[in-house]
Design an enzyme around this catalytic site. Structure first.
Site, mmCIF file in Angstrom:
data_model
loop_
_atom_site.group_PDB
_atom_site.id
_atom_site.type_symbol
_atom_site.label_atom_id
_atom_site.label_comp_id
_atom_site.label_asym_id
_atom_site.label_seq_id
_atom_site.Cartn_x
_atom_site.Cartn_y
_atom_site.Cartn_z
ATOM 1 N N PHE A 141 0.853 -1.186 0.000
ATOM 2 C CA PHE A 141 0.000 0.000 0.000
ATOM 3 C C PHE A 141 0.886 1.232 0.000
ATOM 4 O O PHE A 141 1.655 1.452 0.930
ATOM 5 C CB PHE A 141 -0.952 0.061 1.201
ATOM 6 C CG PHE A 141 -1.853 1.264 1.122
ATOM 7 C CD1 PHE A 141 -3.031 1.224 0.385
ATOM 8 C CD2 PHE A 141 -1.492 2.468 1.726
ATOM 9 C CE1 PHE A 141 -3.841 2.354 0.271
ATOM 10 C CE2 PHE A 141 -2.299 3.596 1.609
ATOM 11 C CZ PHE A 141 -3.470 3.533 0.874
ATOM 12 N N ASP A 228 9.331 3.112 2.142
ATOM 13 C CA ASP A 228 8.107 3.848 2.460
ATOM 14 C C ASP A 228 7.812 3.643 3.944
ATOM 15 O O ASP A 228 7.277 2.610 4.346
ATOM 16 C CB ASP A 228 6.942 3.350 1.592
ATOM 17 C CG ASP A 228 5.635 4.095 1.908
ATOM 18 O OD1 ASP A 228 5.575 4.799 2.940
ATOM 19 O OD2 ASP A 228 4.676 3.956 1.128
ATOM 20 N N LYS A 269 2.254 10.998 7.402
ATOM 21 C CA LYS A 269 1.442 10.720 8.587
ATOM 22 C C LYS A 269 1.939 11.407 9.861
ATOM 23 O O LYS A 269 1.709 12.593 10.042
ATOM 24 C CB LYS A 269 1.295 9.201 8.744
ATOM 25 C CG LYS A 269 0.487 8.603 7.569
ATOM 26 C CD LYS A 269 -0.153 7.277 7.862
ATOM 27 C CE LYS A 269 -1.174 6.939 6.792
ATOM 28 N NZ LYS A 269 -0.786 5.860 5.902
HETATM 29 C C1 LIG Z 1 -0.987 5.971 4.408
HETATM 30 C C2 LIG Z 1 0.114 5.477 3.563
HETATM 31 C C3 LIG Z 1 0.419 6.061 2.325
HETATM 32 C C4 LIG Z 1 -0.426 7.168 1.724
HETATM 33 O O1 LIG Z 1 -0.474 8.300 2.501
HETATM 34 P P1 LIG Z 1 -1.655 9.390 2.210
HETATM 35 O O2 LIG Z 1 -1.300 10.538 3.097
HETATM 36 O O3 LIG Z 1 -2.950 8.739 2.587
HETATM 37 O O4 LIG Z 1 -1.588 9.726 0.769
HETATM 38 C C5 LIG Z 1 1.487 5.589 1.618
HETATM 39 N N1 LIG Z 1 2.244 4.562 2.085
HETATM 40 C C6 LIG Z 1 1.991 3.967 3.265
HETATM 41 C C7 LIG Z 1 2.869 2.856 3.749
HETATM 42 C C8 LIG Z 1 0.899 4.385 4.035
HETATM 43 O O5 LIG Z 1 0.615 3.761 5.187
#
Ligand SMILES: *Cc1c(COP(=O)(O)O)cnc(C)c1O
Length: 421
Positions: A141, A228, A269
């Protein structure tokens, strides 16, 4: 009609139905707690998908927000502002990189990383222009933009949104051999994008040497290792970053043996403690130097309000030793849950790291049992959400105390013990 029902009806009537929220309408948050419009108090066990690691409405971050909002919020990058530089110095030293590129949402930061990786490969690594491929993991994701869903395994996220962006190779997660095979067999690979723990997929934790082995392979093949850490980073998994392995230092330290240095680090986040969308891409000069005026940008990226908030949000993580607390409480949580799993028919397993954990419900993936348990947890004062069918993620704010955690474990155990299908 209750206030809650009124609010839910309004959203249903006027808002796009792109989410399926748990039926609870929140009106207030403080620390580890949330309150609904009727005044009922809940423990937050989602933390807005780990955006609120510092706890709801953290007073120090709030103070920064108020002061900066009253002073200067947005200039665009057409001009300099007096907060961006100090923030950039702070975050790069904090995580041990030469440069940062600030953006707003997580998906944008992922997009930014992909752009940088390809441009670097064409300009610095002799890869034929516009042919660069990026390796990703199945069940990943990374966000919701067209390019990012182009390499998603989630059919609901993709269906009827094509045509998709080409140039991605998908391999199984936690499979070093699969990575090696692609790196040796395919031309024009420029990068490997990976979540150190797959959060949305259900908190899949890879083998302890997986990231290190992947990094070594990437280095050998001159391919960029992109982490990520939007969900796993900023103390969530019991270290500053999940790529820090088992190090509990509160900031970047080069001597730690377990650290796997990403070529590109992606954050979002909790970078703002949940106050404001702030994301960032970090890299060293040899990579970030491919970004020159006009090649990338964002009106809000690097704005003084976001920069001030993020700086304070990172200070809070360090000053309040949130990584240590996440590690300590995570161990307590999994130990208690494991004992419960051993005697429960309804819960199959508990897994995770630090305070990013999940339990798996002993039922089929498309059953409603996990959802129904989350409703029962809500009724008992704890908010969590199923991720992928029969998995429930448990990720409270990292400012929780040990006593509060035991209180939460009591609620979870009682709810599941009394639960009837
Ligand atoms: C939440 C998340 C995203 C996307 O972030 P948004 O601010 O919702 O665009 C990307 N990668 C990971 C691992 C995430 O948990």
């Amino acid at each position: 009609m209750t206030k809650s029902q009124q609010a839910i009806d309004l959203e249903n009537k006027h808002g796009a139905h792109n989410y399926h929220p748990l039926p609870v309408v929140l009106a207030k948050g403080e620390g580890v707690f949330l309150w609904d419009v009727e005044g009922k108090r809940y423990y937050d066990f989602l933390s807005a998908y780990s955006a609120v690691n510092q706890g709801h409405s953290h007073p120090r971050i709030l103070e920064t927000l108020k002061n900066q909002a009253a002073t200067l919020t947005l200039t665009s990058r057409a001009f300099h502002n007096d907060v961006l530089g100090p923030f950039e110095k702070y975050i790069t030293e904090y995580f041990g990189f030469d440069k940062v590129l600030p953006m707003n949402t997580g998906a944008e930061a992922v997009e930014t990383a992909l752009k940088i990786a390809r441009k670097w490969a064409y300009e610095k690594n002799n890869v034929l222009e516009n042919s660069g491929k990026i390796i990703v993991a199945e069940q990943n994701f990374h966000g919701r933009t067209t390019t990012v869903i182009s390499f998603s395994s989630d059919e609901t996220a993709r269906k009827n949104f094509g045509p998709f962006t080409p140039g991605f190779v998908k391999i199984p997660y936690n499979d070093v051999d699969a990575l090696e095979k692609v790196l040796e067999g395919e031309d024009n690979i420029v990068g490997f994008l990976i979540e150190p723990i797959q959060g949305e997929a259900g908190v899949y934790t890879p083998a302890s040497d997986y990231l290190k082995k992947c990094k070594d392979l990437c280095e050998k093949h001159k391919v960029l290792f992109m982490a990520d850490e939007i969900q796993t980073g900023i103390a969530r998994t019991g270290s500053l970053l999940a790529v820090c392995g088992n190090c509990t230092c509160q900031g970047h330290c080069e001597k730690q043996e377990t650290y796997v240095q990403p070529d590109i680090l992606i954050l979002g986040k909790a970078l703002s403690g949940g106050f404001y969308p702030v994301s960032a891409v970090l890299a060293n000069d040899d990579i970030m130097s491919v970004i020159t005026p006009g090649t990338h940008g964002s009106t809000f990226g690097g704005n003084p309000l976001g920069a001030a908030i993020a700086l304070t949000a990172l200070e809070v993580v360090r000053d309040e030793k949130l990584a240590q607390n996440a590690r300590k409480l995570g161990n307590i949580f999994r130990e208690r849950m494991q004992k419960f799993v051993d005697k429960s028919d309804l819960v199959k397993l508990v897994r995770g790291k630090g305070l990013l954990n999940a339990i798996m419900i002993n039922d089929s993936e498309d059953s409603s049992t996990a959802w129904d348990i989350c409703i029962a947890l809500r009724d008992n004062g704890l908010l969590a959400k199923p991720t992928h069918g029969n998995i429930i993620r448990f990720a409270p704010p990292l400012v929780m105390t040990e006593e509060q955690l035991h209180d939460c474990c009591d609620i979870i155990e009682k709810t599941i013990t009394e639960f009837k299908k």
